[in-house]
Design a protein around this motif. Structure first.
Motif, short mmCIF file in Angstrom:
data_model
loop_
_atom_site.label_atom_id
_atom_site.label_comp_id
_atom_site.label_asym_id
_atom_site.label_seq_id
_atom_site.Cartn_x
_atom_site.Cartn_y
_atom_site.Cartn_z
N ALA A 231 -32.69 -19.26 29.15
CA ALA A 231 -32.91 -19.64 30.54
C ALA A 231 -31.73 -19.30 31.43
N TYR A 232 -30.59 -19.01 30.84
CA TYR A 232 -29.40 -18.72 31.62
C TYR A 232 -29.30 -17.23 31.98
N TYR A 233 -30.30 -16.42 31.55
CA TYR A 233 -30.25 -14.99 31.77
C TYR A 233 -31.47 -14.53 32.56
N THR A 234 -31.28 -13.63 33.48
CA THR A 234 -32.37 -12.97 34.19
C THR A 234 -32.08 -11.48 34.27
N TYR A 235 -33.12 -10.70 34.64
CA TYR A 235 -32.98 -9.25 34.74
C TYR A 235 -33.28 -8.79 36.16
N GLN A 236 -32.73 -7.64 36.49
CA GLN A 236 -33.08 -6.95 37.73
C GLN A 236 -32.99 -5.46 37.48
N TRP A 237 -34.14 -4.75 37.67
CA TRP A 237 -34.14 -3.30 37.53
C TRP A 237 -33.72 -2.66 38.85
N GLN A 238 -32.96 -1.58 38.70
CA GLN A 238 -32.47 -0.84 39.88
C GLN A 238 -32.80 0.64 39.70
N THR B 121 -41.94 11.63 42.88
CA THR B 121 -41.82 13.00 43.38
C THR B 121 -40.40 13.55 43.31
N GLN B 122 -39.42 12.69 42.96
CA GLN B 122 -38.03 13.14 42.94
C GLN B 122 -37.34 12.56 41.72
N THR B 123 -36.48 13.37 41.11
CA THR B 123 -35.73 12.91 39.95
C THR B 123 -34.99 11.63 40.29
N THR B 124 -35.11 10.61 39.43
CA THR B 124 -34.57 9.28 39.73
C THR B 124 -33.95 8.69 38.47
N CYS B 125 -32.81 7.99 38.65
CA CYS B 125 -32.15 7.28 37.56
C CYS B 125 -32.47 5.79 37.66
N TYR B 126 -32.55 5.12 36.49
CA TYR B 126 -32.88 3.69 36.43
C TYR B 126 -31.90 2.98 35.50
N ARG B 127 -31.66 1.69 35.80
CA ARG B 127 -30.88 0.85 34.91
C ARG B 127 -31.35 -0.59 35.04
N ARG B 128 -31.00 -1.38 34.04
CA ARG B 128 -31.36 -2.80 34.05
C ARG B 128 -30.09 -3.62 34.18
N VAL B 129 -30.07 -4.50 35.15
CA VAL B 129 -28.94 -5.40 35.36
C VAL B 129 -29.24 -6.71 34.65
N ASP C 86 -31.91 -2.40 44.21
CA ASP C 86 -32.84 -3.24 43.46
C ASP C 86 -34.28 -2.79 43.69
N ILE C 87 -35.08 -2.92 42.62
CA ILE C 87 -36.52 -2.66 42.71
C ILE C 87 -37.21 -4.02 42.81
N GLY C 88 -37.89 -4.25 43.90
CA GLY C 88 -38.53 -5.54 44.12
C GLY C 88 -39.46 -5.94 43.00
N SER C 89 -39.36 -7.19 42.56
CA SER C 89 -40.24 -7.79 41.55
C SER C 89 -40.10 -7.14 40.17
N ALA C 90 -39.13 -6.30 39.97
CA ALA C 90 -38.91 -5.67 38.67
C ALA C 90 -37.84 -6.45 37.94
N ASN C 91 -38.23 -7.52 37.23
CA ASN C 91 -37.26 -8.40 36.58
C ASN C 91 -37.62 -8.70 35.12
N ASP D 70 -37.83 -7.38 30.90
CA ASP D 70 -36.89 -6.66 30.04
C ASP D 70 -37.25 -5.19 29.93
N THR D 71 -38.50 -4.81 30.33
CA THR D 71 -38.88 -3.40 30.42
C THR D 71 -39.45 -3.13 31.81
N TYR D 72 -39.66 -1.83 32.10
CA TYR D 72 -40.15 -1.48 33.44
C TYR D 72 -41.02 -0.23 33.32
N ASN D 73 -42.12 -0.22 34.08
CA ASN D 73 -43.03 0.93 34.11
C ASN D 73 -43.03 1.51 35.52
N VAL D 74 -42.50 2.73 35.66
CA VAL D 74 -42.41 3.38 36.97
C VAL D 74 -43.83 3.66 37.47
#
Length: 335
Positions: free
Chosen positions: A76-83, A110-118, A94-99, A101-105
């Motif tokens: 409960a002390y940990y949360t995620y945020q995808w960027q 249309t453009q090359t994009t990098c992603y990470r999880r905070v 930040d990507i809204g509502s993307a919290n 442990d995984t993420y589906n683009v």
């Protein structure tokens, strides 16, 4: 009461003053029991995977999380945020509502994009996972025209076909067809130029770029193959000897005219110099009234030129009318 700075495993007494003084002149004792949940001095951000290449407006597959980076005792002390970092320039948002442990683009990138999880915690600083990259492949553009070393051939021959305009994306290729690829056309080769391709019949050639991200529109070119003329065997006449001005028929035998070809007649050998023709017609018969002895030549001329054949016509000279009769002695004796 601020006990955050107190050393661990010790007891400290605090005095609470009310209205600037003590209660009944006696300090009030407050004892507090508190538990401290010690978070690791270095949190584990976890490991994510999912580098991939997609076409423009494609649908990347969901990322995976082989190590979520959460301490099991205190989730409960940990949360995620995808960027994301559009263009991979180093600026993440930040990507809204993307919290999760995984993420589906979403579909449509249309453009090359990098992603990470905070990974965020209640008291520790945010830490970042490894970075994933979704590479958007460039699409090929349609060719504008086709160029050929020849667009009209006399009989079967070879040609070189080249693409003009358009561009190829990495991994794509120019693909050639001997007909509309959206209909009954069949692939005949790849790349540009398409060299030494044998053409035996009139054909419309098509080309387009093909690759992992689909096919472009086509360009086309008509290459016409004409029928060549075959050599005649000889030429005959209704009479090889005639009087001046008498009409006779000359006839070409054997051979055959090719596409748009005609029989062309000469009164001198056409293989020598560049004489002017005396008669041109698709018919094999030439009606002529020679006034002098003449050798006639004929050959087929169209997309190519056949060998010439000839016939010699002898023209006999006509007698001329006498103007009178002379006698040596106009008066003689009997007998």
């Amino acid at each position: 009461i601020n006990f955050i700075a107190d050393p661990p495993c010790t007891w400290t007494q605090y005095t609470l003053s009310i209205f600037g003084g003590n209660i009944n002149g006696v300090p009030a004792d407050y004892r507090a029991h508190y538990s401290v949940y010690w978070e690791p001095t270095t949190m584990d951000a976890g490991v994510i995977a999912g580098d991939q290449t997609v076409c423009s407006n494609g649908d990347p597959i969901a990322f995976t999380s082989s190590d979520p980076g959460v301490v099991a005792d205190y989730p409960a002390y940990y949360t995620y945020q995808w960027q994301k970092d559009v263009g991979c320039t180093g600026t993440f948002i930040d990507i809204g509502s993307a919290n999760g442990d995984t993420y589906n683009v979403p579909i449509g990138i249309t453009q090359t994009t990098c992603y990470r999880r905070v990974t965020k915690s209640t008291n520790c600083s945010d830490i970042m996972s490894n970075t994933l990259t979704i590479t958007v492949a460039s699409a090929s553009t349609a060719p504008s025209t086709i160029n050929s070393t020849q667009t009209v051939l006399c009989g079967a021959g070879t040609i070189d076909l080249n693409v003009f305009g358009g561009s190829l994306a990495a991994g794509d290729a120019w693909v050639w067809y001997d007909g509309d690829p959206n209909g009954t056309g069949v692939s005949i080769g790849t790349n540009s130029p398409l060299s030494n391709y044998v053409v035996s019949a009139t054909t419309t050639f098509f080309v387009r770029a093909e690759g992992a991200c689909g096919n472009t529109a086509t360009a086309s070119l008509l290459v016409t193959v004409n029928t060549p003329t075959s050599d005649p065997t000889d030429v005959t006449s209704t009479s090889l000897s005639t009087c001046a001005g008498t009409a006779i028929d000359l006839t070409v035998n054997g051979g055959g005219l090719g596409s748009s070809a005609v029989w062309t007649w000469y009164n001198t050998d056409p293989s020598i110099g560049t004489p002017s023709p005396i008669y041109v017609n698709a018919s094999t018969i030439y009606n002529v009234s020679p006034t002098v002895s003449t050798t006639y030549y004929v050959r087929g001329e169209g997309c190519d030129t056949s060998l010439a054949v000839s016939v010699a016509i002898n023209v006999d000279l006509l007698s001329t009318d006498p103007t009178g009769v002379n006698v040596v002695t106009p008066l003689i004796c009997n007998g």
